[in-house]
Motif scaffolding. Structure first.
Motif, mmCIF file in Angstrom:
data_model
loop_
_atom_site.group_PDB
_atom_site.id
_atom_site.type_symbol
_atom_site.label_atom_id
_atom_site.label_comp_id
_atom_site.label_asym_id
_atom_site.label_seq_id
_atom_site.Cartn_x
_atom_site.Cartn_y
_atom_site.Cartn_z
ATOM 1 N N LEU A 198 -3.784 -9.116 18.894
ATOM 2 C CA LEU A 198 -4.169 -8.880 20.283
ATOM 3 C C LEU A 198 -4.391 -10.196 21.014
ATOM 4 C CD1 LEU A 198 -4.999 -7.001 22.613
ATOM 5 C CD2 LEU A 198 -7.328 -6.982 21.645
ATOM 6 N N GLY A 199 -5.071 -11.136 20.351
ATOM 7 C CA GLY A 199 -5.269 -12.447 20.960
ATOM 8 C C GLY A 199 -3.964 -13.201 21.160
ATOM 9 N N PHE A 200 -3.024 -12.993 20.243
ATOM 10 C CA PHE A 200 -1.736 -13.671 20.316
ATOM 11 C C PHE A 200 -0.918 -13.206 21.522
ATOM 12 C CE2 PHE A 200 2.764 -14.081 19.135
ATOM 13 C CZ PHE A 200 2.822 -15.438 18.846
ATOM 14 N N LYS A 201 -0.992 -11.921 21.830
ATOM 15 C CA LYS A 201 -0.179 -11.375 22.924
ATOM 16 C C LYS A 201 -0.982 -11.083 24.184
ATOM 17 C CE LYS A 201 -0.764 -6.534 21.494
ATOM 18 N NZ LYS A 201 -0.096 -5.309 21.008
ATOM 19 N N PHE A 202 -2.261 -11.442 24.196
ATOM 20 C CA PHE A 202 -3.159 -11.040 25.273
ATOM 21 C C PHE A 202 -2.668 -11.530 26.643
ATOM 22 C CE2 PHE A 202 -7.169 -11.068 27.695
ATOM 23 C CZ PHE A 202 -7.603 -9.784 27.420
ATOM 24 N N SER A 203 -2.226 -12.769 26.720
ATOM 25 C CA SER A 203 -1.809 -13.328 28.009
ATOM 26 C C SER A 203 -0.526 -12.674 28.535
ATOM 27 C CB SER A 203 -1.597 -14.839 27.879
ATOM 28 O OG SER A 203 -0.611 -15.129 26.890
ATOM 29 N N GLN A 236 -4.860 -4.982 29.029
ATOM 30 C CA GLN A 236 -5.871 -5.821 28.384
ATOM 31 C C GLN A 236 -7.183 -5.062 28.237
ATOM 32 O OE1 GLN A 236 -6.075 -9.298 30.879
ATOM 33 N NE2 GLN A 236 -4.292 -10.280 29.928
ATOM 34 N N VAL A 237 -7.596 -4.413 29.315
ATOM 35 C CA VAL A 237 -8.850 -3.643 29.294
ATOM 36 C C VAL A 237 -8.730 -2.457 28.338
ATOM 37 C CG1 VAL A 237 -10.443 -2.251 30.670
ATOM 38 C CG2 VAL A 237 -9.450 -4.334 31.643
ATOM 39 N N ILE A 238 -7.606 -1.753 28.413
ATOM 40 C CA ILE A 238 -7.419 -0.567 27.564
ATOM 41 C C ILE A 238 -7.451 -0.932 26.081
ATOM 42 C CG2 ILE A 238 -5.741 1.183 26.854
ATOM 43 C CD1 ILE A 238 -4.887 1.378 29.790
ATOM 44 N N LEU A 239 -6.718 -1.981 25.698
ATOM 45 C CA LEU A 239 -6.647 -2.347 24.281
ATOM 46 C C LEU A 239 -7.985 -2.847 23.753
ATOM 47 C CD1 LEU A 239 -3.139 -4.054 24.046
ATOM 48 C CD2 LEU A 239 -3.825 -1.789 23.242
ATOM 49 N N ILE A 240 -8.701 -3.607 24.559
ATOM 50 C CA ILE A 240 -10.042 -4.052 24.136
ATOM 51 C C ILE A 240 -10.946 -2.843 23.904
ATOM 52 C CG2 ILE A 240 -12.129 -5.242 24.902
ATOM 53 C CD1 ILE A 240 -10.338 -7.282 26.276
ATOM 54 N N THR A 241 -10.896 -1.894 24.835
ATOM 55 C CA THR A 241 -11.722 -0.688 24.706
ATOM 56 C C THR A 241 -11.328 0.118 23.474
ATOM 57 O OG1 THR A 241 -11.913 -0.572 27.116
ATOM 58 C CG2 THR A 241 -12.488 1.401 25.876
ATOM 59 N N VAL A 242 -10.023 0.252 23.247
ATOM 60 C CA VAL A 242 -9.537 1.022 22.094
ATOM 61 C C VAL A 242 -10.027 0.416 20.782
ATOM 62 C CG1 VAL A 242 -7.467 1.576 20.766
ATOM 63 C CG2 VAL A 242 -7.524 2.023 23.216
ATOM 64 N N THR A 300 5.110 1.202 23.537
ATOM 65 C CA THR A 300 5.873 -0.053 23.626
ATOM 66 C C THR A 300 5.407 -0.936 24.774
ATOM 67 O OG1 THR A 300 7.559 1.118 24.925
ATOM 68 C CG2 THR A 300 7.900 0.957 22.539
ATOM 69 N N ALA A 301 4.787 -0.326 25.784
ATOM 70 C CA ALA A 301 4.302 -1.131 26.917
ATOM 71 C C ALA A 301 3.174 -2.062 26.499
ATOM 72 C CB ALA A 301 3.835 -0.215 28.050
ATOM 73 N N ALA A 302 2.539 -1.772 25.344
ATOM 74 C CA ALA A 302 1.463 -2.620 24.842
ATOM 75 C C ALA A 302 1.993 -3.756 23.978
ATOM 76 C CB ALA A 302 0.468 -1.794 24.046
ATOM 77 N N ILE A 303 3.313 -3.942 23.943
ATOM 78 C CA ILE A 303 3.978 -5.018 23.194
ATOM 79 C C ILE A 303 3.557 -4.972 21.716
ATOM 80 C CG2 ILE A 303 4.570 -7.468 23.157
ATOM 81 C CD1 ILE A 303 3.507 -7.743 25.958
ATOM 82 N N VAL A 304 4.058 -3.975 21.019
ATOM 83 C CA VAL A 304 3.718 -3.807 19.610
ATOM 84 C C VAL A 304 4.509 -4.807 18.778
ATOM 85 C CG1 VAL A 304 3.577 -2.196 17.685
ATOM 86 C CG2 VAL A 304 3.307 -1.365 20.036
ATOM 87 N N LEU A 305 3.831 -5.735 18.136
ATOM 88 C CA LEU A 305 4.469 -6.767 17.325
ATOM 89 C C LEU A 305 4.786 -6.238 15.919
ATOM 90 C CD1 LEU A 305 2.197 -9.761 18.375
ATOM 91 C CD2 LEU A 305 4.455 -9.166 19.281
ATOM 92 N N PHE A 324 -1.383 5.699 19.738
ATOM 93 C CA PHE A 324 -1.222 4.933 20.969
ATOM 94 C C PHE A 324 -0.897 3.467 20.653
ATOM 95 C CE2 PHE A 324 -3.258 2.046 24.010
ATOM 96 C CZ PHE A 324 -2.577 2.386 25.178
ATOM 97 N N LEU A 325 -1.607 2.887 19.699
ATOM 98 C CA LEU A 325 -1.366 1.487 19.335
ATOM 99 C C LEU A 325 -0.010 1.292 18.672
ATOM 100 C CD1 LEU A 325 -4.856 0.524 17.819
ATOM 101 C CD2 LEU A 325 -3.972 -0.080 20.078
ATOM 102 N N LEU A 326 0.443 2.298 17.948
ATOM 103 C CA LEU A 326 1.661 2.148 17.158
ATOM 104 C C LEU A 326 2.935 2.425 17.950
ATOM 105 C CD1 LEU A 326 2.705 1.499 14.328
ATOM 106 C CD2 LEU A 326 2.408 3.913 13.726
#
Length: 204
Positions: A76-81, A88-94, A143-148, A138-140
């Motif tokens: 998450l930190g790697f792709k945060f920017s 950003q808000v959604i993933l932190i909350t999740v 694709t809009a959340a840039i799943v690495l 949702f995390l997996l």
């Protein structure tokens, strides 16, 4: 000491009440069994009904969860920017929600399965099915959340754990409810026999 013991009992009753309601709603047989205590369960037999496959899954899940969380936060930190503000808000909350729920979920699973407590096991099953499983999907797959690739590598085993624990947990609860119901009916039968024996002895 007695006052403190009463307070502890009352606090446990408050947080267990919603779990009892969930167990009664999902597994109607639990309404018929009464409240089986560890002492009364011994009277109805000593068969162990805890699920070994579920306990194995929980054991490995406990060891894997910290690695999953650390790796996910690093990614998450790697792709945060590169993420939009709302993602950003959604993933932190999740991740905050999943980290907190995971601790409670695994605790309820261990206590419910090893101590054969239906409300705790039902709470574990519900948290897995309603909160953790959808959030992991949702995390997996979003694709809009840039799943690495590394994220897919750690989310996939977690998904397997959740699927296994949903299935095994449901089966364990059903088995536990039926076993405790049988013990409860057996105790009622023994009480009736004792009452009849006392009545006959008084007549004699």
């Amino acid at each position: 000491l007695e006052f403190e013991a009463i307070n502890v009992y009352m606090s446990q009753s408050r947080w267990r009440a919603p779990l009892v309601s969930v167990a009664s709603a999902v597994f109607p047989e639990s309404k018929k069994r009464g409240d089986i205590t560890p002492q009364s369960s011994l009277l109805g037999g000593s068969d162990i009904v805890s699920s070994l496959p579920l306990q194995v899954s929980l054991y490995f899940n406990v060891w894997f969860s910290p690695a999953w969380l650390v790796t996910s936060l690093y990614m998450l930190g790697f792709k945060f920017s590169s993420l939009g503000f709302h993602y950003q808000v959604i993933l932190i909350t999740v991740f905050i929600v999943m980290a907190l729920v995971e601790v409670v979920r695994l605790y309820l699973g261990y206590v419910g399965n090893l101590q054969e407590k239906v409300p705790e096991l039902a709470g574990f099953w519900l948290l897995t099915l309603v909160i953790q499983f959808p959030l992991l999907l949702f995390l997996l797959f979003n694709t809009a959340a840039i799943v690495l690739p590394l994220e897919r590598g750690v989310h996939s085993p977690m998904l397997v754990f959740f699927l296994a624990e949903i299935l095994l947990g449901y089966w364990a609860i059903r088995t536990m409810v039926r076993a405790q119901a049988a013990k409860f009916h057996l105790m009622q039968f023994d009480e009736i026999q004792d009452t009849q024996s006392e009545t006959h002895s008084k007549r004699d």
